[in-house]
Write a protein that holds these residues in place. Structure first.
Motif, mmCIF file in Angstrom:
data_model
loop_
_atom_site.group_PDB
_atom_site.id
_atom_site.type_symbol
_atom_site.label_atom_id
_atom_site.label_comp_id
_atom_site.label_asym_id
_atom_site.label_seq_id
_atom_site.Cartn_x
_atom_site.Cartn_y
_atom_site.Cartn_z
ATOM 1 N N ARG A 47 0.831 -1.210 0.000
ATOM 2 C CA ARG A 47 0.000 0.000 0.000
ATOM 3 C C ARG A 47 0.865 1.259 0.000
ATOM 4 O O ARG A 47 0.516 2.263 -0.631
ATOM 5 N N GLY A 48 1.994 1.198 0.718
ATOM 6 C CA GLY A 48 2.897 2.345 0.720
ATOM 7 C C GLY A 48 3.463 2.634 -0.664
ATOM 8 O O GLY A 48 3.534 3.791 -1.099
ATOM 9 N N ALA A 51 0.764 4.082 -2.913
ATOM 10 C CA ALA A 51 0.551 5.497 -2.621
ATOM 11 C C ALA A 51 1.669 6.346 -3.223
ATOM 12 O O ALA A 51 1.425 7.420 -3.792
ATOM 13 N N ARG A 54 1.153 6.560 -6.965
ATOM 14 C CA ARG A 54 0.082 7.496 -7.312
ATOM 15 C C ARG A 54 0.561 8.941 -7.199
ATOM 16 O O ARG A 54 0.242 9.780 -8.049
ATOM 17 N N LYS A 55 1.347 9.249 -6.175
ATOM 18 C CA LYS A 55 1.868 10.605 -6.024
ATOM 19 C C LYS A 55 2.809 10.971 -7.172
ATOM 20 O O LYS A 55 2.807 12.112 -7.659
ATOM 21 N N THR A 160 -9.409 2.422 -1.482
ATOM 22 C CA THR A 160 -8.315 2.973 -2.289
ATOM 23 C C THR A 160 -8.718 3.093 -3.755
ATOM 24 O O THR A 160 -8.423 4.081 -4.428
ATOM 25 N N LYS A 163 -11.056 6.043 -4.119
ATOM 26 C CA LYS A 163 -10.326 7.311 -4.075
ATOM 27 C C LYS A 163 -9.595 7.559 -5.391
ATOM 28 O O LYS A 163 -9.567 8.680 -5.906
ATOM 29 N N SER A 164 -8.996 6.486 -5.932
ATOM 30 C CA SER A 164 -8.278 6.631 -7.210
ATOM 31 C C SER A 164 -9.244 7.003 -8.327
ATOM 32 O O SER A 164 -8.931 7.831 -9.187
ATOM 33 N N THR A 167 -10.169 10.621 -7.902
ATOM 34 C CA THR A 167 -9.056 11.462 -8.352
ATOM 35 C C THR A 167 -8.981 11.494 -9.875
ATOM 36 O O THR A 167 -8.745 12.546 -10.485
#
Length: 233
Positions: A47-48, A51, A54-55, A160, A163-164, A167
């Motif tokens: 998950r890290g 993330a 995605r950033k 997740t 949220k994606s 976004t």
């Protein structure tokens, strides 16, 4: 300029690195057959990295917005599509491994069923029966824990994904607004260009009018001079 190119290159390299890390973690999860705690550690690492990936994609999108580069816009869309597929693969890997762990624990539980214990029972086996019940209780507890964790992970991955998706919708809307603004600017530029041509045309006409006016005035002066000359001489 070189620093700007290095920034774009750095963002792309970060995307590649994080993507490779996520895929490696997915393979580790698929091959994992250990405890739930260790699997949860892999999930946190995955998950890290997701993330972080995605950033990086968002940073690339910001770069494309600042520069207005259509090629980078296409690259961002490709990375987002790949990110969605990677996220789905991560989710499926977790569910598959959780099911395998649950199946393994069920097999161990059935291996400690009363029938098998009757075949293995020997005199003085009362303490063994107590240990068997304890083992069965432990396995049942672990099985329930696996199910709860699987549901929790599935819910987290679902959040997740949502949220994606949100976004992505926001970015699509922003991209549409940017395209609309670009079209308006292009129309404005066309109008300004036409206005410039008209101004040049009117400027040439004004120059022509001045020349005609000069010749008319010169002709008038010549006529006056001629008349005065005839009267005086």
């Amino acid at each position: 300029m070189e620093s700007h190119k290095y920034t774009l290159s750095s963002i792309r390299q970060d995307i590649v690195d994080n993507n490779l890390h996520v895929k490696a973690i997915i393979q580790d999860i698929l091959a994992f057959r250990g405890s739930i705690a260790e699997l949860d550690t892999l999930n946190e690492a995955g998950r890290g990295k997701l993330a972080a990936l995605r950033k990086c994609i968002e940073r690339l999108d910001d770069w494309a917005r600042d520069e207005g580069d259509p090629n980078v816009y296409k690259e961002v869309d490709q990375h987002r599509e790949q990110f969605s597929k990677t996220l789905q693969a991560f989710r499926k890997a977790n569910i598959s491994t959780m099911l395998e762990i649950e199946k393994q624990q069920k097999d161990e539980l059935f291996a400690l069923s009363p029938d098998s214990e009757l075949r293995q029972r020997h005199p003085g086996g009362s303490s063994s029966g107590g240990a068997t019940k304890s083992n069965r209780s432990t396995l049942l507890s672990q099985q329930e824990s696996v199910t709860d964790r699987m549901r929790s992970i599935s819910q987290q991955l679902s959040e997740t994904t949502q949220k994606s998706a949100a976004t992505l919708d926001t970015l699509i809307t922003s991209s549409t607004a940017v395209e609309g603004t670009r079209d308006e600017l292009l129309n404005t530029a066309g109008t300004i260009s036409q206005s410039g041509k008209l101004l040049k045309k009117y400027g040439r006409r004004e120059c022509t009018d001045k020349i005609l006016l000069f010749f008319a005035f010169a002709f008038f002066l010549a006529c006056v001079f001629y008349i005065v000359q005839k009267r005086l001489f």
